[in-house]
Write a protein that holds these residues in place. Structure first.
Motif, PDB file in Angstrom:
ATOM      1  N   ARG A 116       0.833  -1.190   0.000  1.00  0.00           N
ATOM      2  CA  ARG A 116       0.000   0.000   0.000  1.00  0.00           C
ATOM      3  C   ARG A 116       0.870   1.243   0.000  1.00  0.00           C
ATOM      4  NH1 ARG A 116      -5.611   1.323   2.099  1.00  0.00           N
ATOM      5  NH2 ARG A 116      -5.986  -0.890   1.801  1.00  0.00           N
ATOM      6  N   TRP A 117       0.432   2.228  -0.773  1.00  0.00           N
ATOM      7  CA  TRP A 117       1.106   3.516  -0.781  1.00  0.00           C
ATOM      8  C   TRP A 117       0.032   4.598  -0.748  1.00  0.00           C
ATOM      9  CZ3 TRP A 117       1.305  -0.510  -3.998  1.00  0.00           C
ATOM     10  CH2 TRP A 117       0.701  -0.410  -5.249  1.00  0.00           C
ATOM     11  N   THR A 168      -3.742   3.932  -1.778  1.00  0.00           N
ATOM     12  CA  THR A 168      -3.828   3.000  -2.893  1.00  0.00           C
ATOM     13  C   THR A 168      -3.195   1.670  -2.529  1.00  0.00           C
ATOM     14  OG1 THR A 168      -3.727   4.818  -4.480  1.00  0.00           O
ATOM     15  CG2 THR A 168      -3.228   2.629  -5.308  1.00  0.00           C
ATOM     16  N   GLY A 169      -3.892   0.604  -2.817  1.00  0.00           N
ATOM     17  CA  GLY A 169      -3.337  -0.715  -2.576  1.00  0.00           C
ATOM     18  C   GLY A 169      -3.857  -1.680  -3.617  1.00  0.00           C
ATOM     19  N   LYS A 170      -3.146  -2.761  -3.805  1.00  0.00           N
ATOM     20  CA  LYS A 170      -3.589  -3.800  -4.723  1.00  0.00           C
ATOM     21  C   LYS A 170      -3.169  -5.147  -4.163  1.00  0.00           C
ATOM     22  CE  LYS A 170       0.515  -3.552  -7.666  1.00  0.00           C
ATOM     23  NZ  LYS A 170       1.047  -3.382  -9.043  1.00  0.00           N
ATOM     24  N   LEU A 171      -3.955  -6.160  -4.483  1.00  0.00           N
ATOM     25  CA  LEU A 171      -3.726  -7.496  -3.963  1.00  0.00           C
ATOM     26  C   LEU A 171      -3.118  -8.355  -5.057  1.00  0.00           C
ATOM     27  CD1 LEU A 171      -4.391  -8.601  -1.140  1.00  0.00           C
ATOM     28  CD2 LEU A 171      -6.445  -9.615  -2.119  1.00  0.00           C
ATOM     29  N   ILE A 172      -1.982  -8.973  -4.746  1.00  0.00           N
ATOM     30  CA  ILE A 172      -1.338  -9.894  -5.666  1.00  0.00           C
ATOM     31  C   ILE A 172      -1.464 -11.294  -5.068  1.00  0.00           C
ATOM     32  CG2 ILE A 172       0.786 -10.498  -6.875  1.00  0.00           C
ATOM     33  CD1 ILE A 172      -0.410  -7.814  -7.687  1.00  0.00           C
ATOM     34  N   PHE A 173      -1.965 -12.236  -5.862  1.00  0.00           N
ATOM     35  CA  PHE A 173      -2.246 -13.570  -5.361  1.00  0.00           C
ATOM     36  C   PHE A 173      -1.111 -14.549  -5.638  1.00  0.00           C
ATOM     37  CE2 PHE A 173      -6.560 -13.395  -3.827  1.00  0.00           C
ATOM     38  CZ  PHE A 173      -7.077 -12.264  -4.431  1.00  0.00           C
TER      39      PHE A 173
END
Lengths: 112, 111
Positions: free
Chosen positions: A93-94, A97-102
């Motif tokens: 996260r920055w 904003t964040g994103k999930l990587i599986f």
């Protein structure tokens, strides 16, 4: 970069325990765990935020070691319904904003 | 009941065609995501959006495009530039610091 899950596959008898591990090379904000049955969408199990907490309810729990960027999912006294593919998702996260990587998934089969 | 609706469930695309996959949510979530899943594989991030009128590329954005004109909607277009589009496409959303809710997916096949 994709987190690494181990083992790739597990076969259990009902009532046995299993541990699934998830490891990342990046500094993580959180780790998620999901279970997917064949042909269906993944279902959220739990989220662990950085802080080294352990979460769970009854027979499924998880831990997150933020120093090692590792998480483990613990399934105790497994039931037939636990069969499926388990995915960990790691979040960087920055700001807001964040994103999930599986990860690539761990296939769990519970036999009677 | 709140949730995510993806349509269609099955989609067939001819070579050179653009197709659009629909994703609608009534969970009041700000963030939405598109993932692609190939047989026996994990989920790979295509695009994500944290707020209306803003979106970012994921790890495999080439050959795809999105829009986010409304909070509830995040459609994905698979363009003819995507050379291997056959896959299971999943849309998801989440509240801040919460787990993802996934739609039931769209299976896209090139014919």
């Amino acid at each position: 970069q994709q987190p690494v899950q181990s083992p790739q596959a597990v076969i259990l008898r009902e009532g046995e325990d299993a541990v699934i591990n998830c490891s990342s090379s990046k500094a993580l904000y959180s780790v998620h765990w999901y279970r997917q049955k064949h042909g269906e969408a993944p279902v959220f199990l739990m989220i662990l935020l950085k802080g080294g907490e352990q979460k769970g309810h009854e027979k499924i729990s998880a831990s997150f070691n933020e120093k090692k960027q590792q998480s483990s999912l613990y399934l105790t006294a497994s039931q037939l319904s636990y069969s499926g593919t388990y995915f960990c998702g790691t979040e960087e996260r920055w700001g807001n904003t964040g994103k999930l990587i599986f990860g690539q998934g761990t296939t769990l089969q519970v036999k009677p | 009941d709140g949730g995510i609706t993806q349509s269609p469930k099955y989609l067939f695309r001819k070579e050179g065609q653009n197709v659009t996959l629909s994703c609608e949510q009534n969970l009041n979530h700000d963030a939405m995501y598109w993932y692609r899943q190939d047989p026996g594989q994990g989920l790979r991030l295509i695009y994500y959006s944290q707020i209306v009128n803003d979106f970012q590329k994921g790890d495999i954005a080439e050959g795809y495009s999105v829009s986010r004109e409304k909070k509830e909607s995040f459609p994905l277009t698979v363009t003819s530039a995507q050379k291997n589009p056959t896959a299971f496409y999943l849309c998801a959303s989440n509240p801040r610091e919460g787990g993802y809710t996934f739609g039931s997916g769209t299976r896209l096949t090139v014919v």
